[in-house]
Scaffold this active site. Structure first.
Site: not given
Length: 338
Positions: A162-164
């Site tokens: 997942l993106d930050k």
């Protein structure tokens, strides 16, 4: 010796310093033995498989700089074909990358755990994997501290990211067997992943829409992804289903169902239909309703257990920042209208 996908390794994959051997602070030496299954493979491919937690570009640099030997010989080309029984020695020079794979106390939610896998409820702001600018304090570091078993699995068992600034559910493998099975299940689209998103713009048209558009690197900005034409640009096919949950005159609340897992897929597809996510500055969003990070949450994850074969499904409520923003949609949600 432990056989791992065709490479017999003298050190567990993911373990940066052999236990009981003091190699000093500068160099970590790995010794790999080529198995019969890998006979005839390129040296760089065999190397990448045996030291899977490092990028191929980093390993390529080691090859070119003479820090890789094959049966004691240095300076071999990446295309050199290995033979069964060959011994590959790798000197992993100390770099921020090589020092990144260490246990650290990191807070993350645990939605489920058994002896085979872990389902994480990742908070927004937590980087999943060490990378330039974030060599420590990542989910990977936290996993290594959570359970030593992750030391012996490539990338600490991380099979998807997942993106930050995206929150929500991720599955992590505790063994190479489970990791390989989960990777295959994701590739076969047998893992169900649903997200909730808050986006700019009033929703127009049918409540359910499908975006099937290839995604590749944006030729005008290499830090972004974009919808591309595969006839003229490189990219990968991508499909996302969207279901409207509520809409106002200026924004919408949407369920997103992934059928593929491309980088920034939901963010790119939503922007492509005129609905950039709130606070997603990379793709045209701006802060709104108190949100200062992209308004995206991985709310549901479902798959068959790789070992037991039992169906597993998990749900994670939206975190407080998105929950507060949802008050804006209460009239539409309560009336059942979108």
């Amino acid at each position: 010796m432990k056989q791992t996908s065709g490479i017999i390794s003298a050190a567990p994959l993911g373990l940066l310093v052999d236990e009981g051997e003091d190699l000093g602070p500068e160099v970590d030496v790995r010794v790999l033995q080529v198995s019969p299954e890998q006979h005839g493979e390129r040296l760089d491919k065999a190397l990448a498989l045996g030291v899977a937690e490092f990028s191929r570009s980093y390993l390529q640099q080691l090859l070119e700089s003479g820090h890789v030997t094959l049966n004691g010989r240095r300076g071999l080309k990446a295309s050199h074909k290995v033979k069964a029984g060959d011994a590959i020695s790798v000197e992993l020079k100390a770099t921020p990358q090589s020092q990144a794979f260490k246990p650290e106390a990191v807070d993350f939610g645990v939605a489920y755990e058994d002896e085979d896998l872990l389902v994480v409820n990742k908070p927004a702001g937590l980087v999943v994997h060490p990378a330039p600018g974030n060599w420590s304090g990542t989910l990977l570091n936290g996993l290594l501290a959570h359970d030593p078993c992750f030391l012996s699995v490539p990338r600490a068992g991380i099979v998807h990211r997942l993106d930050k600034d995206t929150s929500g559910l991720m599955v992590v493998a505790k063994s190479r067997e489970v990791m390989d099975a989960l990777v295959k299940a994701i590739a076969a689209r047998e893992v169900s992943r649903q997200y909730l998103a808050l986006a700019h713009g009033a929703w127009v048209g049918p409540k359910r829409k499908t975006v099937e558009a290839a995604i590749g690197r944006d030729p005008r900005n290499r830090l972004r992804m974009a919808v591309v034409d595969l006839a003229t640009q490189s990219g990968k096919s991508a499909r996302t289903d969207f279901e409207l949950l509520a809409s106002t005159s200026t924004s919408c609340y949407v369920r997103c169902i992934l059928h593929t897992g491309r980088t920034h897929q939901i963010r790119v597809h939503m922007a492509s239909i005129g609905h950039p996510l709130m606070a997603d500055s990379v793709y045209g969003g701006t802060p709104q309703l108190g949100l200062n990070r992209q308004a995206l949450h991985a709310t549901r994850l479902a798959f068959m257990h790789p070992i037991t074969g039992k169906p597993l499904s998990f749900d994670a409520s939206v975190p407080p920042d998105m929950q507060a923003a949802l008050a804006h949609f209460e009239p539409a949600l309560q009336s059942g209208t979108a």
